[in-house]
Structures are given as C-alpha cells and as structure tokens.
Enzyme design. Structure first.
Site, PDB file in Angstrom:
ATOM      1  CE  LYS A  21      21.002   4.756 -14.410  1.00  0.00           C
ATOM      2  NZ  LYS A  21      19.655   4.313 -14.891  1.00  0.00           N
ATOM      3  CD  GLU A  75      29.955   0.853 -19.049  1.00  0.00           C
ATOM      4  OE1 GLU A  75      30.986  -0.091 -19.098  1.00  0.00           O
ATOM      5  OE2 GLU A  75      28.896   0.563 -18.421  1.00  0.00           O
ATOM      6  CB  CYS A  96      -0.372   6.955  12.544  1.00  0.00           C
ATOM      7  SG  CYS A  96      -1.692   6.370  13.302  1.00  0.00           S
ATOM      8  CE  LYS A 117      18.776   8.271 -13.864  1.00  0.00           C
ATOM      9  NZ  LYS A 117      17.693   7.645 -12.694  1.00  0.00           N
ATOM     10  CB  CYS A 140      -7.083   6.352  13.084  1.00  0.00           C
ATOM     11  SG  CYS A 140      -5.295   6.670  13.492  1.00  0.00           S
ATOM     12  CB  CYS A 191      -3.476   9.602  12.012  1.00  0.00           C
ATOM     13  SG  CYS A 191      -3.855   8.375  10.791  1.00  0.00           S
ATOM     14  CB  CYS A 237      -3.813   3.326  11.791  1.00  0.00           C
ATOM     15  SG  CYS A 237      -3.958   4.710  10.514  1.00  0.00           S
ATOM     16  CG  ASP A 246      15.179   5.564 -19.803  1.00  0.00           C
ATOM     17  OD1 ASP A 246      14.955   4.935 -19.008  1.00  0.00           O
ATOM     18  OD2 ASP A 246      14.483   6.486 -19.960  1.00  0.00           O
ATOM     19  CE1 TYR A 287      24.847  -3.342 -17.715  1.00  0.00           C
ATOM     20  CE2 TYR A 287      23.686  -2.528 -19.525  1.00  0.00           C
ATOM     21  CZ  TYR A 287      23.536  -2.942 -18.274  1.00  0.00           C
ATOM     22  OH  TYR A 287      22.649  -2.888 -17.559  1.00  0.00           O
TER      23      TYR A 287
END
Length: 670
Positions: A115, A113, A425, A313, A410, A407, A431, A117, A226
């Site tokens: 797809k 089928e 981290c 896709k 921090c 990090c 943090c 959007d 569908y």
C-alpha cells in the site's frame, strides 16, 4: 554512421541517461558529473535529429513541462475511485476472509500488494497515448492534472504499438516520492528559507497541485500502477491484468503476490512489517484483493467500500507526552467531541499539540485524569489520538476528567440517543458553532463549491448578522452596500463572491442534498437517495419503509431524514432555497420504459454472464418495468443466476423458495 549503428547508440544513450536520472533524483547518488550528463544528452539529441524515425517519444531529450495551469478542471470519474476498508488487526482480516468464504465459497485466491503512501491517480489512455490524468478527489470526481503527470518519467506518454493494449482504458496507481529525493529537496527548501514538507506523501501531493509543470518536472516523482479498468475486460483475474499492464510498459511493483489462502496473506504482511524500512519509498500497509473479477462483482460494495478488498495498516508510531487539559468542540451536526491539549511532542514528522478523545466512552475507557502521561499515535497515520495512559507516572490526588453535561458554546444540556456514543447539543438553530459550520459545510468544495465564500468569510458574515441560515447566502446580494464598508471586502472580491453564489444554483440535486448537512447523509447516501427518488417532493413524502427499501439506506439514516423533512424550520428553509432557484430535481435521465412486462416483479442479478454484463441485465429489467432489489428476501420474485454465484445467496434463495432463472429465461419473459 550506419542506421543500425545509430539505433544501437540511441538505445544505449537512452538507457544510460534514464539510469543517471534515477541515480540523481531517486537515489540522490549521482554517478556522473553534470557536464558529462549534458554531453551525452547533446549527443543523443544530435542523433535523434539526424535519424528522426529512431527517436523515442519518451527519450530523455524530450522537454517535459513548461505549461502553466491557471486552475485545475474538475472531472467525473468513469468508474468511482472508492476507498478501502482499513484494519490494524489480524483477527479482523480473518473475519474478512470468513465473510468472503461465506459469500463465494472456498474456491478463490487473493492478490496482495504494497500500500504505497502517495497520491492516488487515474490515467486514461486512448489509442496508446496518455489522454487524461485525474486525482482521486472525493472518489466521484477529481482534478485533471494531465500536464503535471506527463512530467513523471515512469509513466509512459505513448505505448509501443505492438504490445496488445486496448483502444481505450483507464489505469490507476499511486504517485509518490522516494525518501532520499524528498530529503534532498526538503534540504533545498530549508536553505532557501521555505517551509519544509512533513513527509514524502505531502511533498508528492503538493507537487501534483503546482500550476507550473516545469517546476513539477524538476521534482522527481515516481508512480506504481496497480489497477486496470475498461468496458469489457479480456481478463478474468486481477493478477492477469497486472501481468498485462506490465507487458504494455507500465511501472508495476514486483512485490505483489498471488496467495491461495489467508495464511499466505498473513505471512506476506508479517514479512513487510519489518522489511518495509528497507524500501526506498514509504508504504503504510498491505492491500488484499479477491483475484477473480467475477467473484469481485458477486461480492459487490457497501455504500463506501468494496466487499472484495481490504487494507491492513501497519501500526503507527507512538510517543509519550503530558495531558494539559481537555476542550470540547461542537460540530455541524451538534456532536460534541472532546479534544486533548498536549505538551508538544514530535510524532511521525510533525509536532503534535492536540489529539482527539472521540467521545465520553473513550474518556471512561482511558480512565483519564488531569496531568496524566499519555501515549499518543496517529490513527491511520493522519489524526493523532490518545491510545492509553501510563499509570506509573500518575501524580497523587489528581482530578478525574469528567465529560461535560452542557454545550460549551450555548449552555444547552447535552443529549445522547440510545445506542450512540456521542453526546449532541439539540439547539441546532441557536448554537453558534452549529450554525456557522453548517453554512461552511454547505459552501464547501464537496457540496456547493462556492468561490469567494470561505470559512473565515462565513464566520465574519455570521458575526455581522448577515448570515444565520443557509438560505441567507442567496440574499447576500441585497447587502452589497454593507459588504463594501467591511474590512477585507473589496469590490472585486464581493463581485466574485456574488458570482460564485449565483453559479452554485446550477449544482445538481445530490450536491444540494449533501450540502444541507442532514445527519448521516454523506455524499454517497445523497447520490443514492437522489437516484432513487429523483425529486425533493418524492423524498419529502417518502415513508420510513420506502426510505429503507433504498439500497444501503438503513433505519438510522431513514429516521434522520424523516425527522429533518418534518421539521417546520427545515421545511421553511427548503422552500426558500427552492424559490431562490436551487436544483431539487435529478439531472439524471429517467428510465425510458419499453414495456410493462415485468411491472410489479422484483429481481436480483448474481454471478457472471457470458453474453451480458450485470449492468446491461439491470437496465433491461428496469426498461420493462421491473425493480432491482439489494438483498434476497421474501419480497423477491426472481434471482437471475450466472456463473460463480455466491453460495450464501443460492442457499438463502432456496430457503425462501425464490425462483432461480438464467439470463436466457429472463429474455423469454420479455
């Protein structure tokens, strides 16, 4: 005018006016003046008033819209609306085909089928009348938008009595907007000085969330249906159900096909890869489904997607631009994600300034240097990402991009677990972005859904020192005086926020568990854990082996749970939340045991049964003390086999000498 003449004229005018509506709203090519349209509409209205028995409930004269919805009610889906697995690769489609063949053999068909959007929608019909329409939402629950869906002309409000539909069923489809209608309406917005929508999908989605259905009615939406769901389907295949819903009067795409093998599927995909640009609406791929419902049930589901379907896709649009710099974001789990800052460029209708670089491995793969010219596309046409570098445009003596070792928030040295791509981290209690984003996740709509406590408010309250842990949210009522002297905190907003916090204590255990933000514990995993263990105490005391015995719970998830539940800070936090009145027990009913005849015995149900559904057999086993396993192993006592059972399960059961019984033999055991 005689009755038969009136009937003919009503039928003629109805067809003409529907076509003129389509020409105007969808094609943006009107073939009649507004005045002539109004004359025809008035003539039809007069005939319907004179001959009310001939009036059609979907006549163009019927006023649609006018109701204002103050807020959309959240409704739980009777059947979850799961996402599909995505692929951009033909090889992955061939791999999918091999997995299907391994599980159910070679005797099956595919339905392919387009797809669409747009916005996924689930619509319930009772006695042939549209009763309720709900958006996909998170797949488990969505927003009820019935009033708005009633304005879509291609969705029947009432089915013809003699079309053979069942008393109660749910039908699913995609609400979308045709490109020419989108362009015309967007031009109108721009002329009025309003912000233009980026694409038809966003316009359709935004329209469905409007509170005034009269405004929705002025925006021409369309919908392809569908998928059909009901308690006991009379159809054996998806293709049969598509033909049935078409005969009931639903708008079904004519471009679906029945394929006997993966070769035909690939031919269909290759055709639409170019032909899609000639459609009046957008598609972003092709959906491939195993046709037979019994075989679908045999293939089953992973935690997130069905194993019997996949979407291919189409490759996204790609553009070239310059890499300006690389920043690093810290997520709520401590994962540090590199983000590319780009010279602004137009891509798929939006201006892109940033793109994800995923992780350190991706930076190495791209061989990224400062100032590189890069190719960018939208992964799944949603999130921009850098695909590759144009080495021909690389400047001399440029510096290589090196992934940082500490990090960015921090300064803590980053850690990387064996087998994982991301750096983390470990300073989860100190943090700042981790602390803030955990609380933002907790109050979010998919978790505790606390009104009046948005991301900015969480950030502000953290900066003020009023919030440092999730449990602090439930102590905010003790800081009412301090809240009143803060900017943008009026008395009404404070009252609403505190009421929202109090109301969140009613949220079920699975929402709380998901809201805690335990690494790898998403919505689906949280539901499965709560369904299995029922209470926090049982979950906390569960061993690694007990956790991995739960369906779809792997060792990585189990290890994360064990670590979380044994951490002193986390235990103290959970205790505070329990004292504050949050739900830590399942609201689902426990299985009421009718006997212990199957106690200590384990079962797997496979195939299709004539007298019982698999769910009914599962309940029967559990009500008599038995346990359902997720996969065949040496621990399995019985395989209950019906028709169309997968050959791989049969082969494995025979190899392990697992007794194979029928549903009749199961009943004899009871």
């Amino acid at each position: 005018m005689a009755t038969n003449q009136a009937k003919q004229r009503i039928t003629q005018l109805t067809a003409e006016l529907k076509q003129h509506n389509y020409n105007y709203y969808v094609l943006a090519q009107p073939t009649i003046s507004d005045q002539d349209f109004d004359f025809k509409l008035k003539e039809l209205a007069a005939l319907e008033e004179q001959y009310p028995d001939l009036a059609d409930s979907e006549s163009p004269t019927q006023k649609v819209g006018g109701e204002v919805t103050k807020e959309f009610k959240t409704v739980r889906h009777r059947w979850p609306m799961l996402s599909l697995g995505n692929t951009y690769s033909e090889q992955e489609l061939l791999d999918f085909d091999q997995r299907v063949r391994k599980a159910i053999g070679d005797n099956f068909e595919y339905v392919v089928e387009l797809k669409f959007d747009g916005l996924s929608m689930s619509i319930t019909y009772e006695d042939g009348k549209l009763a309720r329409a709900v958006t996909r939402g998170n797949g488990v629950e969505g927003d009820e938008v019935t009033t708005n869906v009633r304005t879509i002309h291609t969705i029947p409000k009432k089915l013809h009595a003699d079309s053979g539909y069942p008393d109660l069923f749910e039908i699913r489809g995609e609400v979308f907007m045709h490109r020419k209608a989108f362009e015309r309406l967007n031009d109108d917005r721009i002329e009025k000085g309003e912000v233009a929508y980026a694409n038809p999908r966003n316009f359709a989605s935004g329209t469905m969330k409007l509170q005034d259905s009269a405004e929705v009615a002025r925006r021409p939406l369309d919908c392809f249906l569908y998928a059909l769901h009901m308690e006991k389907s009379p159809f054996k295949t998806h293709w049969e159900s598509l033909q049935a819903i078409k005969s009931w009067g639903f708008h079904v795409s004519e471009d679906s096909r029945l394929c006997t093998d993966i070769k035909q599927v690939l031919e269909f995909i290759n055709y639409w890869d170019t032909e899609r640009f000639n459609l009046s609406f957008d598609i972003d791929g092709i959906v491939i489904k195993v046709n037979n419902y019994g075989q679908q049930e045999e293939l089953g589901f992973t935690a997130k997607v069905p194993r019997w379907a996949i979407s291919y896709k189409f490759k996204a649009e790609r553009v070239e631009t310059e890499l300006l710099s690389v920043d690093y974001n810290v997520g709520r789990t401590g994962a540090v994600t590199p983000v590319a800052n780009l010279k602004p460029v137009l891509l798929a209708g939006t201006t892109v300034k940033r793109a994800t670089l995923h992780n350190a491995n991706e930076i190495i793969r791209l061989d990224l240097h400062e100032g590189d010219t890069v190719f960018v596309e939208k992964g799944g046409e949603i999130i921009p990402k850098i695909i590759s570098v144009n080495p021909d445009k690389r400047k001399p003596d440029v510096v290589k991009v090196e992934y940082r070792s500490t990090c960015p928030a921090c300064g803590t040295p980053l850690e990387r677990k064996e087998g994982e791509a991301a750096y983390y981290c470990p300073n989860d209690e100190g943090c700042p972005p981790q602390i803030v984003s955990k609380m933002q996740h907790f109050v979010g709509r998919k978790a505790m859904d606390i009104d009046g406590l948005g991301d900015e408010t969480i950030e502000t309250l953290y900066q003020r020192g009023l919030l440092n842990h999730i449990s602090d949210i439930y102590e905010l009522h003790t800081h009412a005086d301090e809240l009143k002297i803060m900017d943008r905190f009026g008395e009404k907003s404070i009252t609403n926020m505190l009421a929202g916090i109090e109301k969140s204590k009613e949220k079920p255990f699975e929402k709380v568990l998901f809201g805690l933000g335990i690494r790898y514990v998403g919505e689906t995993v949280a539901r499965k854990l709560v369904a299995h263990f029922k209470t926090l105490d049982r979950l906390q005391s569960a061993s690694l082996e007990e956790l991995t015995a739960v369906e779809e719970i792997g060792e990585r998830i189990a290890q994360s749970l064990v670590e979380y539940m044994s951490g002193p800070v986390h235990l103290a936090e959970l205790q505070k939340l329990q004292i504050q009145g949050l739900q830590f027990e399942s609201a689902q009913k426990e299985v009421v045991l009718q006997s212990d005849k199957l106690a200590g015995k384990t079962f797997i149900i496979s195939g299709v049964f004539e007298k019982y559904s698999r769910e009914e057999l599962k309940e029967l086993i559990e009500q008599n003390g038995g346990k359902i396993l997720s996969s065949i192993s040496a621990k399995l006592n019985y395989l209950v086999a019906g028709d169309n059972m997968g050959p791989s399960k049969l082969e494995k059961a025979n190899k392990l000498n697992v007794p194979i019984i029928t549903d009749a033999e199961l009943l004899e055991m009871l």
